[in-house]
Design an enzyme around this catalytic site. Structure first.
Site, short mmCIF file in Angstrom:
data_model
loop_
_atom_site.label_atom_id
_atom_site.label_comp_id
_atom_site.label_asym_id
_atom_site.label_seq_id
_atom_site.Cartn_x
_atom_site.Cartn_y
_atom_site.Cartn_z
N ASP A 104 0.83 -1.20 0.00
CA ASP A 104 0.00 0.00 0.00
C ASP A 104 0.87 1.26 0.00
OD1 ASP A 104 -2.14 -1.71 0.31
OD2 ASP A 104 -2.17 -1.48 2.49
N1 URA Z 1 -1.15 -6.09 3.77
C1 URA Z 1 -1.69 -4.84 3.76
O1 URA Z 1 -2.75 -4.61 4.32
N2 URA Z 1 -1.01 -3.87 3.13
C2 URA Z 1 0.18 -4.06 2.52
O2 URA Z 1 0.75 -3.12 1.98
C3 URA Z 1 0.71 -5.35 2.54
C4 URA Z 1 0.03 -6.35 3.16
#
Ligand code: URA
Length: 252
Positions: A104
């Site tokens: 993310d």
């Molecule tokens: N899980 C998440 O919620 N976000 C990420 O960036 C990676 C794994």
């Protein structure tokens, strides 16, 4: 790129350099439809049409494997319609590579990038269950009952999450946890904790299969070693052996 004809032929056919010299000498190689008999002739590997026995030799793309420590506030994508900075901008290399899965915008940590599609498929295929470990700063102390539920698997969008491992890496801080999952569902870690009312304040990927960040600082990257790439590729072999053992058990 400018290169010698014999080098190009050897690199892009099944033949070694000496054999490539021979083939060129025998008049079996053409460059832009002209016979070339001198192995050391300079050619442009991107533009010139090189043929062996009339068959075009395509330049094999060099495989590239990169490990990046992704900083927060960077998008895991090759471009962005909102003009935000991407992981590709950070690398600032000419070769075209793609992220293996995604982190993310606010997530930090270990991200692999490559131009090897088979490698990406191997690492991201759900059946290969490659472990990924995240350090998660939660909005409050994680209760034991929730830890157990999350470890066993919870239902997200109608599908149970695979078993996870949760530990407390810091004795004095029980709102920071380490979680290892073997899937890569969208925003999975955040959604797992949000399920029980925990807000994820910080999320950092610490390891991916055999890889860890070592002393790479946020924004820094390095190439994977051949050994690391080979070990990651072994996943398929390991899984294959596990499957073979299970089948063997069932039938004996
Ligand atoms: N899980 C998440 O919620 N976000 C990420 O960036 C990676 C794994």
């Amino acid at each position: 790129m400018e290169t010698r004809l014999n080098k190009f032929v050897a690199a892009n056919s099944e033949f070694a350099r000496r054999k490539a010299d021979e083939l060129i000498g025998q008049g079996r190689v053409t460059v832009n439809n002209k016979l070339v008999l001198e192995p050391g002739t300079q050619i442009d590997s991107e533009k010139d049409d090189v043929r062996l026995d009339g068959e075009r030799l395509k330049e094999k793309t060099k495989k590239i494997y990169i490990l990046l420590n992704k900083p927060a506030g960077i998008i895991t994508s090759t471009d962005d319609d909102k003009n935000r900075q991407t992981v590709i901008d950070i690398l600032n290399i000419r070769d075209k590579v793609f992220p293996v899965g995604r982190l993310d915008y606010e997530t930090t940590g270990l991200l692999i990038l490559t131009n090897d599609g088979d490698f990406t498929n191997l690492l991201t295929h759900p059946s290969h269950r490659v472990p990924k470990t995240y350090i998660v700063k939660l909005s409050k102390v994680l209760e034991e009952k929730h830890k157990e539920k999350l470890t066993g698997g919870i239902r997200i969008e109608g599908r149970k999450t695979a078993p996870a491992k949760i530990t407390f890496p810091f004795k004095n801080d029980l709102s920071t946890v380490s979680i290892t999952i073997t899937e890569g569902r969208n925003r999975q870690v955040r959604r797992m904790f949000e399920f029980y009312g925990y807000f994820v304040r910080k999320l950092h990927r610490d390891s991916y299969g055999i890889l860890t960040l070592g002393n790479l600082k946020p924004g820094e990257w390095r190439r994977l070693t051949i050994d690391e790439v080979n070990k990651l590729k072994d996943i398929k072999l390991i899984k294959g052996n596990e499957r073979a053992k299970r089948t063997h058990k069932k039938t004996t």
